[in-house]
Scaffold this motif. Structure first.
Motif, PDB file in Angstrom:
ATOM      1  N   TRP A 122      40.703  38.480  45.151  1.00 50.42           N
ATOM      2  CA  TRP A 122      42.176  38.653  46.377  1.00 50.42           C
ATOM      3  C   TRP A 122      41.715  37.466  45.993  1.00 50.42           C
ATOM      4  N   ASP A 123      43.163  37.369  46.775  1.00 43.35           N
ATOM      5  CA  ASP A 123      43.389  35.680  47.487  1.00 43.35           C
ATOM      6  C   ASP A 123      43.491  37.352  49.078  1.00 43.35           C
ATOM      7  N   LEU A 124      42.906  36.365  49.585  1.00 41.05           N
ATOM      8  CA  LEU A 124      42.747  36.942  50.722  1.00 41.05           C
ATOM      9  C   LEU A 124      44.506  36.474  52.253  1.00 41.05           C
ATOM     10  N   ARG A 125      44.824  34.987  51.695  1.00 42.51           N
ATOM     11  CA  ARG A 125      46.026  34.270  52.660  1.00 42.51           C
ATOM     12  C   ARG A 125      47.664  35.244  51.635  1.00 42.51           C
ATOM     13  N   THR A 126      47.176  36.103  50.124  1.00 38.31           N
ATOM     14  CA  THR A 126      48.796  36.731  49.906  1.00 38.31           C
ATOM     15  C   THR A 126      48.273  38.248  49.742  1.00 38.31           C
ATOM     16  N   ALA A 127      47.163  38.672  50.127  1.00 39.62           N
ATOM     17  CA  ALA A 127      46.270  40.919  49.722  1.00 39.62           C
ATOM     18  C   ALA A 127      46.909  40.403  48.186  1.00 39.62           C
ATOM     19  N   LYS A 128      47.117  39.758  47.380  1.00 42.86           N
ATOM     20  CA  LYS A 128      46.942  40.175  45.739  1.00 42.86           C
ATOM     21  C   LYS A 128      45.962  39.676  44.944  1.00 42.86           C
ATOM     22  N   SER A 129      46.362  40.592  44.303  1.00 48.01           N
ATOM     23  CA  SER A 129      44.849  40.138  42.715  1.00 48.01           C
ATOM     24  C   SER A 129      45.177  39.442  41.718  1.00 48.01           C
ATOM     25  N   HIS A 130      44.855  38.755  41.506  1.00 50.20           N
ATOM     26  CA  HIS A 130      44.552  37.527  40.934  1.00 50.20           C
ATOM     27  C   HIS A 130      44.053  36.946  39.452  1.00 50.20           C
ATOM     28  N   ASN A 131      43.112  38.077  39.596  1.00 55.29           N
ATOM     29  CA  ASN A 131      42.093  38.174  38.305  1.00 55.29           C
ATOM     30  C   ASN A 131      40.993  38.649  38.258  1.00 55.29           C
ATOM     31  N   LYS A 132      40.734  39.659  37.743  1.00 56.54           N
ATOM     32  CA  LYS A 132      40.180  40.770  36.966  1.00 56.54           C
ATOM     33  C   LYS A 132      38.954  40.836  35.904  1.00 56.54           C
ATOM     34  N   ILE A 133      37.609  41.305  36.345  1.00 54.96           N
ATOM     35  CA  ILE A 133      36.752  41.425  34.918  1.00 54.96           C
ATOM     36  C   ILE A 133      35.862  42.850  35.036  1.00 54.96           C
ATOM     37  N   GLU A 134      35.924  43.466  34.192  1.00 53.21           N
ATOM     38  CA  GLU A 134      35.480  45.126  33.942  1.00 53.21           C
ATOM     39  C   GLU A 134      34.075  44.625  33.118  1.00 53.21           C
ATOM     40  N   PRO A 135      32.924  44.418  33.434  1.00 53.15           N
ATOM     41  CA  PRO A 135      31.492  44.462  32.765  1.00 53.15           C
ATOM     42  C   PRO A 135      31.411  45.497  31.288  1.00 53.15           C
ATOM     43  N   TYR A 136      31.594  46.513  31.692  1.00 54.21           N
ATOM     44  CA  TYR A 136      31.224  47.574  31.164  1.00 54.21           C
ATOM     45  C   TYR A 136      32.394  47.257  29.399  1.00 54.21           C
ATOM     46  N   LYS A 137      33.013  46.444  29.890  1.00 55.33           N
ATOM     47  CA  LYS A 137      33.822  46.437  28.047  1.00 55.33           C
ATOM     48  C   LYS A 137      32.866  44.767  27.715  1.00 55.33           C
ATOM     49  N   ASN A 138      32.313  44.314  27.715  1.00 54.61           N
ATOM     50  CA  ASN A 138      31.648  43.596  27.552  1.00 54.61           C
ATOM     51  C   ASN A 138      30.644  44.256  26.590  1.00 54.61           C
ATOM     52  N   ASN A 139      30.226  43.424  25.378  1.00 51.74           N
ATOM     53  CA  ASN A 139      29.205  44.195  24.708  1.00 51.74           C
ATOM     54  C   ASN A 139      27.487  43.732  24.982  1.00 51.74           C
ATOM     55  N   LYS A 140      27.937  42.360  25.993  1.00 52.86           N
ATOM     56  CA  LYS A 140      26.183  41.393  26.418  1.00 52.86           C
ATOM     57  C   LYS A 140      25.723  42.326  27.474  1.00 52.86           C
ATOM     58  N   VAL A 141      26.507  43.098  28.293  1.00 52.52           N
ATOM     59  CA  VAL A 141      25.712  43.249  29.357  1.00 52.52           C
ATOM     60  C   VAL A 141      26.014  45.470  30.197  1.00 52.52           C
ATOM     61  N   SER A 142      27.039  45.720  28.637  1.00 47.89           N
ATOM     62  CA  SER A 142      27.532  47.539  29.401  1.00 47.89           C
ATOM     63  C   SER A 142      27.002  47.535  28.599  1.00 47.89           C
ATOM     64  N   ARG A 143      26.043  49.012  29.534  1.00 49.16           N
ATOM     65  CA  ARG A 143      24.994  50.300  29.544  1.00 49.16           C
ATOM     66  C   ARG A 143      26.040  51.515  29.669  1.00 49.16           C
ATOM     67  N   PRO A 144      26.570  52.288  28.316  1.00 47.80           N
ATOM     68  CA  PRO A 144      26.984  53.122  28.515  1.00 47.80           C
ATOM     69  C   PRO A 144      26.449  54.109  28.819  1.00 47.80           C
ATOM     70  N   ASP A 145      25.074  54.532  28.931  1.00 50.52           N
ATOM     71  CA  ASP A 145      24.286  55.529  29.490  1.00 50.52           C
ATOM     72  C   ASP A 145      23.678  55.526  31.301  1.00 50.52           C
ATOM     73  N   LEU A 146      24.143  54.098  31.660  1.00 47.15           N
ATOM     74  CA  LEU A 146      23.947  54.048  32.854  1.00 47.15           C
ATOM     75  C   LEU A 146      25.493  54.635  33.969  1.00 47.15           C
ATOM     76  N   GLY A 147      26.893  53.597  32.453  1.00 49.55           N
ATOM     77  CA  GLY A 147      27.951  54.103  33.584  1.00 49.55           C
ATOM     78  C   GLY A 147      28.568  53.309  33.725  1.00 49.55           C
ATOM     79  N   LYS A 148      30.091  52.771  34.084  1.00 43.48           N
ATOM     80  CA  LYS A 148      30.742  51.607  34.268  1.00 43.48           C
ATOM     81  C   LYS A 148      30.648  51.226  35.785  1.00 43.48           C
ATOM     82  N   TRP A 149      30.591  52.441  36.617  1.00 41.95           N
ATOM     83  CA  TRP A 149      30.298  51.392  37.876  1.00 41.95           C
ATOM     84  C   TRP A 149      29.885  50.359  38.334  1.00 41.95           C
TER      85      TRP A 149
END
Length: 324
Positions: free
Chosen positions: A181-208
């Motif tokens: 987020w940009d604190l000045r505008t209070a808008k989100s400008h980017n997002k990552i979702e690690p659970y969708k990346n095969n290198k880091v995902s661990r479905p047995d432990l969840g996406k949190w």
């Protein structure tokens, strides 16, 4: 009668502005205040058997769990259920806790009856207070008059952590998203979702994602997905840390290292390339808080245990404090 403190969980910690005291908050609405000077520099002739126990122990009137803590020069700010309190440090360092100096009630539009204030962060100019909450929102308040400035809405489940660097904010949540987020505008400008990346995902432990932190060039985050280092500008994963954990709740940058822990037997000090520099044994079965201060260096590690580990070096535990 069962001694509930044996099943204690410390969710958060903070140091006093003078650095001489450590405050820890637990799931029973208790604040333990430890005198670090007495613990780390004891006078042998005056040493008593309870030297590593709290000097003061306060109970919140509500009895609600203490989810998050942050400190200013004047106030200890406490995030609990539905509310944020500010207590003058003089009150915290007294035998009896007086009424808070101020409070903020979380005004959510959701139907949730109980909203945990899971994470608190102060802007670097110390003028804004950010609260990551159980209603999926991050609230921004003016610290001087406690007026709500804006709400960061973008998560689909409750927010675990909030952190910032300059005018950039990062939040992570149970939905598996890490939002920038940009604190000045209070808008989100980017997002990552690690659970969708095969290198880091661990479905047995969840996406949190339990924790996410920023530096000038990097993001470190982990939770159900593995702890990983992401490049801030490209949002590509650069290093995946090979740790024997079952979920990460703590991750942040310190000097040229990453500090991390969670459902593991150790707190780790890691190089950016993935090397484990230090494996520090911990008392808690799951670590929820690891706070560090300098001059002098003190690291306090707490979680699902009545014991708090105190270290003046990353190589060993100097003391074990008892939340009793």
């Amino acid at each position: 009668m069962l001694d509930k403190i044996l099943y204690n969980t410390v969710l958060c910690q903070a140091y006093s502005p003078c650095g001489k005291y450590l405050v820890a908050g637990n799931i029973y609405g208790q604040l333990a205040v430890f005198d670090l000077d007495r613990i780390l520099n004891p006078v042998v002739e005056l040493l008593t058997s309870d030297y590593n126990k709290p000097k003061y122990k306060h109970n919140l009137e509500s009895g609600n769990q203490i989810c998050s803590l942050v400190t200013t020069d004047k106030f200890l700010i406490i995030g609990t259920v539905n509310e944020i309190y500010g207590w003058d440090w003089k009150a915290i360092l007294s035998v009896k806790l007086s009424k808070p100096s101020w409070q903020i009630k979380i005004s959510s539009k959701t139907s949730l009856e109980y909203i945990d204030v899971n994470s608190l962060w102060l802007s670097e100019d110390r003028e804004k207070l950010l609260a990551g909450c159980g209603d999926n929102n991050v609230y921004i308040y003016n610290l001087e008059d406690r007026r709500q400035i804006s709400v960061l809405s973008g998560h689909d489940d409750y927010v675990h952590s909030v952190h910032g660097k300059n005018d950039q904010i990062i939040s992570s949540g149970e939905d598996g998203a890490v939002l920038l987020w940009d604190l000045r505008t209070a808008k989100s400008h980017n997002k990552i979702e690690p659970y969708k990346n095969n290198k880091v995902s661990r479905p047995d432990l969840g996406k949190w994602v339990g924790s996410a932190s920023l530096s000038d060039d990097w993001i470190v985050c982990g939770g159900g997905p593995r702890l990983a280092l992401w490049h801030l500008r490209s949002l590509d994963v650069t290093t995946v840390f090979d740790l024997p954990d079952h979920g990460i709740h703590v991750s942040y940058f310190h000097d040229d290292c990453v500090i991390a822990s969670g459902a593991a037997k150790h707190l780790y000090q890691l190089s950016y390339s993935g090397e484990i520099r230090v494996e520090l044994p911990v008392s808690a079965t799951t670590v929820y808080s690891a706070v560090l201060k300098s001059n002098p260096n003190v690291l306090a590690i707490a979680g699902s245990s009545p014991e708090i580990d105190l270290c003046t070096s990353f190589n060993y535990r100097d003391q074990i404090l008892h939340f009793r």
